[in-house]
Structures are given as structure tokens and as C-alpha cells.
Design a protein around this motif. Structure first.
Motif, PDB file in Angstrom:
ATOM      1  N   LYS A 405       9.634  10.211 -40.301  1.00  0.00           N
ATOM      2  CA  LYS A 405       9.964   8.850 -40.727  1.00  0.00           C
ATOM      3  C   LYS A 405       9.481   8.587 -42.157  1.00  0.00           C
ATOM      4  O   LYS A 405      10.097   7.818 -42.899  1.00  0.00           O
ATOM      5  CB  LYS A 405       9.298   7.857 -39.766  1.00  0.00           C
ATOM      6  CG  LYS A 405      10.251   6.772 -39.322  1.00  0.00           C
ATOM      7  CD  LYS A 405       9.566   5.747 -38.469  1.00  0.00           C
ATOM      8  CE  LYS A 405      10.104   5.819 -37.046  1.00  0.00           C
ATOM      9  NZ  LYS A 405       9.229   5.199 -36.071  1.00  0.00           N
ATOM     10  N   SER A 407       9.451  10.674 -44.565  1.00  0.00           N
ATOM     11  CA  SER A 407      10.112  11.572 -45.529  1.00  0.00           C
ATOM     12  C   SER A 407      11.333  10.879 -46.131  1.00  0.00           C
ATOM     13  O   SER A 407      12.469  11.193 -45.784  1.00  0.00           O
ATOM     14  CB  SER A 407      10.520  12.872 -44.820  1.00  0.00           C
ATOM     15  OG  SER A 407       9.403  13.439 -44.179  1.00  0.00           O
ATOM     16  N   VAL A 408      11.076   9.939 -47.005  1.00  0.00           N
ATOM     17  CA  VAL A 408      12.167   9.151 -47.577  1.00  0.00           C
ATOM     18  C   VAL A 408      12.114   9.178 -49.096  1.00  0.00           C
ATOM     19  O   VAL A 408      11.054   9.419 -49.690  1.00  0.00           O
ATOM     20  CB  VAL A 408      12.107   7.673 -47.096  1.00  0.00           C
ATOM     21  CG1 VAL A 408      12.382   7.582 -45.607  1.00  0.00           C
ATOM     22  CG2 VAL A 408      10.768   7.048 -47.431  1.00  0.00           C
ATOM     23  N   ILE A 502      16.111  15.178 -47.118  1.00  0.00           N
ATOM     24  CA  ILE A 502      15.833  13.808 -47.560  1.00  0.00           C
ATOM     25  C   ILE A 502      17.094  13.266 -48.238  1.00  0.00           C
ATOM     26  O   ILE A 502      17.623  13.912 -49.157  1.00  0.00           O
ATOM     27  CB  ILE A 502      14.621  13.804 -48.506  1.00  0.00           C
ATOM     28  CG1 ILE A 502      13.377  14.220 -47.707  1.00  0.00           C
ATOM     29  CG2 ILE A 502      14.437  12.437 -49.159  1.00  0.00           C
ATOM     30  CD1 ILE A 502      12.189  14.545 -48.542  1.00  0.00           C
ATOM     31  N   THR A 503      17.584  12.143 -47.746  1.00  0.00           N
ATOM     32  CA  THR A 503      18.813  11.565 -48.321  1.00  0.00           C
ATOM     33  C   THR A 503      18.576  10.097 -48.659  1.00  0.00           C
ATOM     34  O   THR A 503      17.591   9.503 -48.211  1.00  0.00           O
ATOM     35  CB  THR A 503      20.007  11.639 -47.340  1.00  0.00           C
ATOM     36  OG1 THR A 503      19.828  10.604 -46.359  1.00  0.00           O
ATOM     37  CG2 THR A 503      20.113  12.979 -46.655  1.00  0.00           C
ATOM     38  N   GLU A 504      19.536   9.542 -49.406  1.00  0.00           N
ATOM     39  CA  GLU A 504      19.451   8.110 -49.733  1.00  0.00           C
ATOM     40  C   GLU A 504      19.494   7.275 -48.454  1.00  0.00           C
ATOM     41  O   GLU A 504      19.041   6.135 -48.437  1.00  0.00           O
ATOM     42  CB  GLU A 504      20.619   7.700 -50.651  1.00  0.00           C
ATOM     43  CG  GLU A 504      20.597   8.330 -52.038  1.00  0.00           C
ATOM     44  CD  GLU A 504      19.453   7.822 -52.924  1.00  0.00           C
ATOM     45  OE1 GLU A 504      18.718   6.915 -52.512  1.00  0.00           O
ATOM     46  OE2 GLU A 504      19.298   8.376 -54.038  1.00  0.00           O
ATOM     47  N   ASN A 505      20.068   7.844 -47.388  1.00  0.00           N
ATOM     48  CA  ASN A 505      20.171   7.092 -46.126  1.00  0.00           C
ATOM     49  C   ASN A 505      19.080   7.467 -45.136  1.00  0.00           C
ATOM     50  O   ASN A 505      19.227   7.238 -43.939  1.00  0.00           O
ATOM     51  CB  ASN A 505      21.538   7.329 -45.479  1.00  0.00           C
ATOM     52  CG  ASN A 505      22.657   6.899 -46.391  1.00  0.00           C
ATOM     53  OD1 ASN A 505      22.545   5.864 -47.047  1.00  0.00           O
ATOM     54  ND2 ASN A 505      23.701   7.701 -46.477  1.00  0.00           N
ATOM     55  N   GLY A 506      18.029   8.102 -45.614  1.00  0.00           N
ATOM     56  CA  GLY A 506      16.920   8.445 -44.724  1.00  0.00           C
ATOM     57  C   GLY A 506      16.893   9.921 -44.389  1.00  0.00           C
ATOM     58  O   GLY A 506      17.771  10.692 -44.796  1.00  0.00           O
ATOM     59  N   PRO A 507      15.873  10.333 -43.629  1.00  0.00           N
ATOM     60  CA  PRO A 507      15.709  11.755 -43.305  1.00  0.00           C
ATOM     61  C   PRO A 507      16.735  12.254 -42.290  1.00  0.00           C
ATOM     62  O   PRO A 507      17.087  11.524 -41.366  1.00  0.00           O
ATOM     63  CB  PRO A 507      14.298  11.822 -42.708  1.00  0.00           C
ATOM     64  CG  PRO A 507      13.955  10.417 -42.314  1.00  0.00           C
ATOM     65  CD  PRO A 507      14.786   9.484 -43.110  1.00  0.00           C
ATOM     66  N   ASN A 509      17.278  15.503 -39.727  1.00  0.00           N
ATOM     67  CA  ASN A 509      16.633  16.690 -39.166  1.00  0.00           C
ATOM     68  C   ASN A 509      17.665  17.805 -38.984  1.00  0.00           C
ATOM     69  O   ASN A 509      18.488  17.766 -38.073  1.00  0.00           O
ATOM     70  CB  ASN A 509      15.983  16.339 -37.826  1.00  0.00           C
ATOM     71  CG  ASN A 509      15.188  17.513 -37.281  1.00  0.00           C
ATOM     72  OD1 ASN A 509      15.285  18.635 -37.785  1.00  0.00           O
ATOM     73  ND2 ASN A 509      14.394  17.257 -36.262  1.00  0.00           N
TER      74      ASN A 509
END
Ligand code: GLY
Ligand code: MN
Ligand code: MN
Length: 541
Positions: A405, A407-408, A502-507, A509
């Protein structure tokens, strides 16, 4: 028999692509060229970069270790053979015919005898057509080349030479590096690292009355950067007993700061780390494939595992799955440790003959077209977690959830680590394994994240997270025999490791296919495996 005319275009197509029967999904030559073009734009004016391939390592007699390319060299060239050199100029150069060029790739010379024994070489023509270089030459031309390195402001190499190669047959990295050293008058002591340069500037620019501040900072960093401990000027400055000695050291440092060589060992590694931290779509495709292969390996082992199996055998099942998907290597030596063996962080003996009823920690990653996964699952060999195993497992799971969570984009590199450690401490305290939330302990002795890519421990900048970075989130709890807690916890080791984009829209997996929750693992382990029927003859009777 009816004679069917085979359409000519089909024959042609088959001869070009159909039956080459080797993988065709490596990064393209355009990818590597774009990387070089980006690097070139970052190079200061009138500079040259010289990048050496990895050397071939001899194992014994005429047997060499399996060759693996240096990741930075591969990133820039796509060349997968030893004894190559890439020379890149910041600006166009002009040759004797008035033609311009801004890079040269030196490659192993074609050699029918060597190729019969050790496999095909691309050679200068292959390197031109397959790797897209305008100018390629045989490696021996590097020795003879008239490139006047001294006319450049800087010559960048990728870190100090480690000189860890033997002079083998023919022109090899040993010869190429020796030749480079002569051409540039390179001497290992002739340059000052960036870290040292930073402290030299601090010393030079800090007024005498503020010396204590600089000394305090150096003392804080010198355990991490041992070169500071060995530097006679820095140590002289720290230990100076009177003002005259301090002044003398500052003068010496000011003199030492003038570079004695044009060879720079820092720029290239740092710049490539910055580039490699952010993955392109083509890199993400290969990395995701490597990760999914490794997740499937974990699933197959979950189904196949039995208490009578050995650590080696379990390793073999993972690696068989990798090979089945055509992965060329493992990204690092596989780790399969049952019970207390799981407490050894990089346990690679994998030689316990029966995993028994212990937890088995399995940290493995396929390397696919250069990109490596790094996935860990810890599962009960008999298919059911005990109460104690599950209690520890669930703490690690909760810690990993918190780490993922965190990892943003924009978070610090240390954010997942802090989030995981907080959960681990909370859990250990709740079970009475530690006596207070801030007790110093050794149950999680490692950081929980590193970058992932061509290397399992990929380079990066360690700055705030940027989109399209892939990291691991891998908390663990390791309780070796003899630990200062109730014996019922001894020999329990759990690590859960996933690869997070890691993306602009969150992690995201990327290894989520392999079950992570304790009950999902138990469910998967209850499934049948094709290997249940795979029984080999007993050779010891
Ligand atoms: N497999 C090595 C690591 O997890 O960092
Ligand atoms: Mn890892
Ligand atoms: Mn790992």
C-alpha cells in the motif's frame, strides 16, 4: 501423390522467421538504440563513454562458467557475447573519408574453430544487421584504434575496474581493459569518487568555526562509505588537534580536488541507474513474463510438495517450470530452505534431503530475455499451517499488505520498509516475542525492497518513487533455534515477496497469481499435481 505447389512467399516467410527456432521476443535493436540516444543526450559536451562487456570466467581447464552479459552493456547494446566494447561519443565524429559516426561496437571476431566448440558468434556483420550499429569492428581493432581519448573533457567508464578476470585465449576483456588503461593513462588512484568529492567540498567550503558540524556528518557516514575512513586528508581533518593542522588539511584537500585524470567512474553508473529505474513498456512486458513464470512455478510446487521431498527436488520443480516456458536462466541462485534453513537469508545449499513437516521458504526467480523475477512463498510442507506457523505467517502477510500500500508515486524509497517494520513489530509484540514495540531485535534483519529489472538487485536512484518502477516488497520474520523467545517459535522462518509495479494509479502486484493468503495456500496445496504420478526407480537398492 498430388503435388501441391507451395506458395513462394510462404517459403520465404518460413525461411526468414518460421524455423529460426530460437526466441524472437528479445528487446529490439530499436530499444537499445533509443537507450543510447537518451544516454548521449545526458552526456556533457566533448565526452566519450566506454562500456565493457562481461568477461568469460574460466571454471577449470577448457571449461568456462556459463556466460552472462553485464546488464548495463546489454541495456545499451543487446549484445550477448563476451569480449565486446561499446564506445559512444557525445557528438558526431568524422572519419578519414569525411563520414560521421557517434558510436562504435567492438565485438568478438568470427572464428570457425571457436564457433564449432562454443557456439555461433554474431561477428561484425551480425552485429550490424541484428543489433543495428552503423559501425562495428572486431575487438582487436580496439587495441589498434587511434581514438585519441585525451582530446575529450571526460572519458566515462562504468565504475572502477574490478580487475577480476584472467588473461584467457585470444583478445579478451583482460587485453581490452589493459589497452584502455594505456590509452587513457588510467590509474585507480587517480580519481576521486563522488562521495569523497562531496565531503572534500564540504571541508573546503566550511569556515573553521563550523568544523564540528562537518566532522559530525562525516562520522555519521563513514561506516557506510568506508573509503572516508581510509582517506588520510579526511581523517587528518577530523583528528586535527589545532587550527594550523585543520588549515593544512584544507589546503591539501583543495589541491587534491583537482582531478588528475579524465576518466570518470561515477557518471555512467549513476545515469544508467536513473534510466533503468523507469521501465519502458517493452521492458515491462518481459519483466511481467518473468514474474508470471515464477508465480506459476510457485503454484506448481504448492500442488506437488510432499514432506518426503528434498529441498533440491523442490528447486528442480520450480526451475523445470521456468525452462518449460523457455526462460534462459534463473535470475539468482535459487533459495529453498525448510524450517531453520529458512532463517539463512541467502541459503542456496538447498541440500536437506527431507523437508518434513516444516515451513519451506522458497525464494526464486526466472530470468526471461534478460529480465528477472524475485518471488518468495513460504508454505507448510504437509499442506497445513500449525497454529504457531500461521500466527507468524499472518503477521508477515499483514506487513506486506501495508508495504504494498505504501508503494506509491511520490513516496520515499524507505516508505514500504517503514510500513512493514511497524506491522512486524506490532505482531511480534502481540505474540510476546518482543517485550515492547520499540525493542531492538533481529527477527527482520533486512530491508524489504529493492529495484527489479535486468538485475535482481537492480540499480536505481533511491529517490521518491516514480511511475513504471518495479520494486519488491518482501517482509519476513526469522526465528532461528536459540532465539530469546518461547521455544515454540524456534525454527519458524517466513518471507513473502512480491514484485510491485508502481503506477500513477497505485501499486500493481505482478506476482499476484501465486496465492499469498494462508488459507489460499492451503487450498492450492490440496490440489492434485501431475507430479504425484512421477515416480522414478530407486537407484540405491
Ligand atoms: N532473492 C534475493 C532477494 O530477495 O533479494
Ligand atoms: Mn528480493
Ligand atoms: Mn528474493
Amino acid at each position: 501423390m498430388k503435388l501441391i505447389k507451395f506458395p513462394l512467399f510462404l517459403l520465404l516467410l518460413i525461411s526468414v522467421v518460421g524455423f529460426s527456432q530460437t526466441p524472437t521476443d528479445f528487446l529490439t535493436k530499436e530499444f537499445h538504440k533509443e537507450r543510447r540516444d537518451i544516454l548521449r543526450l545526458k552526456m556533457p559536451k566533448n565526452t566519450v563513454a566506454v562500456v565493457f562487456s562481461n568477461s568469460l570466467k574460466n571454471r577449470a581447464n577448457d571449461v568456462d562458467y556459463v556466460f552472462h552479459q553485464d546488464p548495463n552493456f546489454y541495456y545499451l547494446t543487446g549484445y550477448r557475447e563476451p569480449n565486446g566494447v561499446l564506445v559512444m561519443f557525445s557528438e558526431n565524429q568524422v572519419d578519414a573519408n569525411g563520414d560521421t559516426y557517434n558510436e562504435i561496437l567492438y565485438v568478438q571476431k568470427r572464428d570457425a574453430r571457436a564457433e564449432q566448440w562454443n557456439g555461433k558468434r554474431l561477428g561484425v556483420e551480425g552485429a550490424k544487421s541484428k543489433l543495428g550499429f552503423k559501425i562495428t569492428m572486431n575487438s582487436d581493432e580496439f587495441e589498434k584504434s587511434s581514438i585519441d581519448f585525451k582530446k575529450f573533457n571526460k572519458v566515462f567508464i562504468d565504475g572502477k575496474f574490478k580487475d577480476d578476470y584472467r588473461n584467457l585465449r585470444g583478445i579478451d576483456i583482460f587485453d581490452l581493459v589493459e589497452s584502455f588503461k594505456q590509452k587513457t593513462n588510467y590509474k585507480p588512484d587517480n580519481y576521486i569518487s563522488q562521495v569523497k568529492m562531496y565531503f572534500y567540498s564540504q571541508i573546503k567550503d566550511t569556515p573553521l568555526e563550523n568544523r564540528a558540524n562537518v566532522v559530525a556528518v562525516i562520522k555519521q557516514y563513514q561506516n557506510q562509505y568506508t573509503e572516508l575512513q581510509k582517506d588520510k586528508f579526511i581523517q587528518g581533518y577530523i583528528k586535527a588537534k589545532d587550527e594550523n593542522l585543520v588549515k593544512e588539511m584544507r589546503q591539501k584537500i583543495t589541491l587534491a580536488m583537482n582531478p588528475k585524470t579524465i576518466v570518470d567512474v561515477d557518471f555512467l553508473g549513476a545515469t544508467l541507474a536513473d534510466m533503468r529505474e523507469i521501465k519502458t513498456p517493452a521492458e515491462l512486458k518481459l519483466l511481467t513474463k518473468a514474474i508470471r513464470i515464477s508465480a506459476v512455478g510457485q503454484i506448481e510446487v504448492m500442488k506437488a510438495m510432499k514432506p518426503h521431498m528434498s529441498e533440491t527436488e523442490l528447486q528442480g520443480i520450480h526451475e523445470f517450470v521456468y525452462k518449460k516456458y523457455g526462460a534462459e536462466y534463473e535470475g539468482y541462485p535459487s533459495i529453498v530452505g525448510a524450517g531453520n534453513n529458512g532463517c539463512i537469508l541467502h541459503y542456496i545449499e538447498n541440500n536437506k534431503t527431507k523437508v518434513g513437516n516444516d515451513l519451506v521458504l522458497m525464494d526464486l526467480g526466472a530470468e526471461y530475455r534478460g529480465y528477472t523475477a524475485d518471488v518468495t512463498r513460504t508454505i507448510p510442507a504437509n499442506g497445513k499451517f500449525t497454529k504457531e506457523q500461521k500466527a507468524i505467517y499472518n503477521i508477515v502477510y499483514n506487513a506486506q499488505e501495508a508495504g504494498i500500500k505504501a508503494s506509491v508515486v511520490g513516496a520515499s524509497f524507505g516508505a514500504p520498509n517503514a510500513a512493514c517494520k511497524q506491522e512486524i513489530n506490532k505482531g511480534l509484540f502481540a505474540l510476546g516475542i518482543i517485550k515492547s514495540l520499540d525493542e531492538k531485535h533481529n527477527y527482520l534483519p533486512h530491508g524489504v525492497s529493492h529495484y527489479l529489472g535486468l538485475d535482481v538487485h537492480d540499480p536505481g536512484t533511491y529517490r521518491a518513487f516514480r511511475a513504471n518502477t518495479v520494486i519488491t516488497v518482501e517482509p519476513g520474520i526469522y526465528i532461528p533455534e536459540g532465539s530469546p523467545c518461547d521455544k515454540k517459535w524456534w525454527g519458524i522462518a517466513v518471507r513473502i515477496e512480491d514484485d510491485i509495479l508502481i503506477t500513477e494509479n497505485g501499486p500493481v502486484n505482478l506476482s499476484a497469481e501465486a496465492p499469498r493468503k494462508s488459507d489460499e495456500i492451503e487450498k492450492m496445496m490440496a490440489k492434485k499435481s501431475v507430479l504425484d504420478e512421477f515416480v522414478l526407480p530407486n537407484l540405491d537398492k
